[in-house]
Design an enzyme around this catalytic site. Structure first.
Site, short mmCIF file in Angstrom:
data_model
loop_
_atom_site.label_atom_id
_atom_site.label_comp_id
_atom_site.label_asym_id
_atom_site.label_seq_id
_atom_site.Cartn_x
_atom_site.Cartn_y
_atom_site.Cartn_z
N TYR A 171 22.85 -18.35 -27.01
CA TYR A 171 23.06 -16.93 -26.64
C TYR A 171 22.46 -16.65 -25.25
CZ TYR A 171 22.15 -11.85 -26.93
OH TYR A 171 22.06 -10.50 -26.69
N SER A 221 21.46 -9.66 -21.24
CA SER A 221 20.29 -9.60 -22.13
C SER A 221 19.07 -10.12 -21.39
CB SER A 221 20.53 -10.48 -23.36
OG SER A 221 19.34 -10.61 -24.12
#
Ligand code: NAP
Length: 243
Positions: A152, A138
């Site tokens: 995350y 990501s």
């Protein structure tokens, strides 16, 4: 040579689009999922209706025994798993770091990084010819996701280190390991973060002035897996609209 791929977390979103695209390119596809049996079955149906080959396997990819069982099921059906897409991932409600409980932090790490470690290990321990891995990271690994989900972001940073290190370990075997780093992509994941319309809110702040689609991410994953990317390893494609 038969191309056999496991796409983890393929019941919806980026994983589902990747599974469908790879099937259309001649891969036999394992559509892995955790809980959404109906959605995974729908992805398989679409692939088979279009003339492709796929089946669904339920497995929690953060669990070693379940990963082993998934690989055994795919090998029994299609033979050696030649390609792997580590796509399964989770996030939780937008929070500051001090409000993130240890249990949540560990759950995110397990789902996002331990899963990648376990699937890469199972992939590499096979006999036969393994070709390529793509890890779905990501842009958060670069940006840190402050006030949203640093847990995350940290899991994706770890995934990037794993990608780089593993690419160097297996290069001599002719196995390529790469990553993609999506930014704001229209999927249901943002609802899990507590803001279903997050991509629309951020779109105008992005250089390309829009969110991305799961199909756009799938195209990059498919390219990195393919022989067209035969000289690419240890690399990352940024899919974040210029951010
Ligand atoms: P999504 O729509 O939330 O789908 C997540 C998928 O992962 C589902 O198929 C889910 O299965 C599966 N999954 C979750 N935990 C699992 C586990 N332990 N074992 C097996 N499967 C598991 O997510 P997405 O937006 O498509 O994201 C896919 C990947 O792209 C993730 O790694 C995410 O971090 C990354 N990414 C997404 C964005 C974005 O803007 N959407 C941006 C950057 C990176 P069930 O549905 O069966 O539970």
């Amino acid at each position: 040579m038969n191309k056999v791929v496991i796409v983890t977390g393929a019941s919806r979103g980026i994983g589902a689009e990747t599974a469908k695209l790879l099937a259309s390119q001649g891969y036999s596809v394992c559509v892995n999922y955790l809980s959404q049996h109906q959605r995974a079955a729908q992805v398989v149906d679409e692939i088979v209706t279009a003339g492709g080959e796929a089946f669904a396997v339920q497995a929690d990819v953060s669990n070693e025994a379940q990963v082993a069982a998934m690989f055994e099921a795919v090998q029994a059906k299609y033979g050696t798993v030649t390609h792997l897409v580590n796509n399964a991932g989770i996030l939780f409600t937008q929070s500051k770091l001090c409000d993130i409980e240890l249990e949540r932090f560990q759950t995110v790490m397990n789902a996002n990084v331990t899963s990648c470690f376990l699937c890469c290990k199972a992939f590499l321990r096979q006999s036969g010819t393994m070709r390529a891995i793509v890890n779905v990271s990501s842009a958060a690994s670069r940006l840190g996701a402050p006030f949203e989900y640093i847990d995350y972001a940290a899991s994706k940073g770890a995934m990037d280190s794993l990608t780089k290190g593993l690419s160097l370990e297996v290069a001599e075997q002719g196995i390529r390991v790469n990553g993609v780093r999506p930014g704001c992509i229209y999927t249901e994941m943002h609802a899990d973060g507590g803001e279903p319309d997050r991509v629309d809110r951020l779109a105008s702040s992005l250089p390309l002035k829009r969110g991305g689609t799961a199909e756009e991410v799938a195209q990059s994953i498919a390219w990195l897996l393919s022989d067209q990317a035969s000289y690419v390893t240890g690399s990352f494609i940024e899919l974040a609209g210029g951010r």
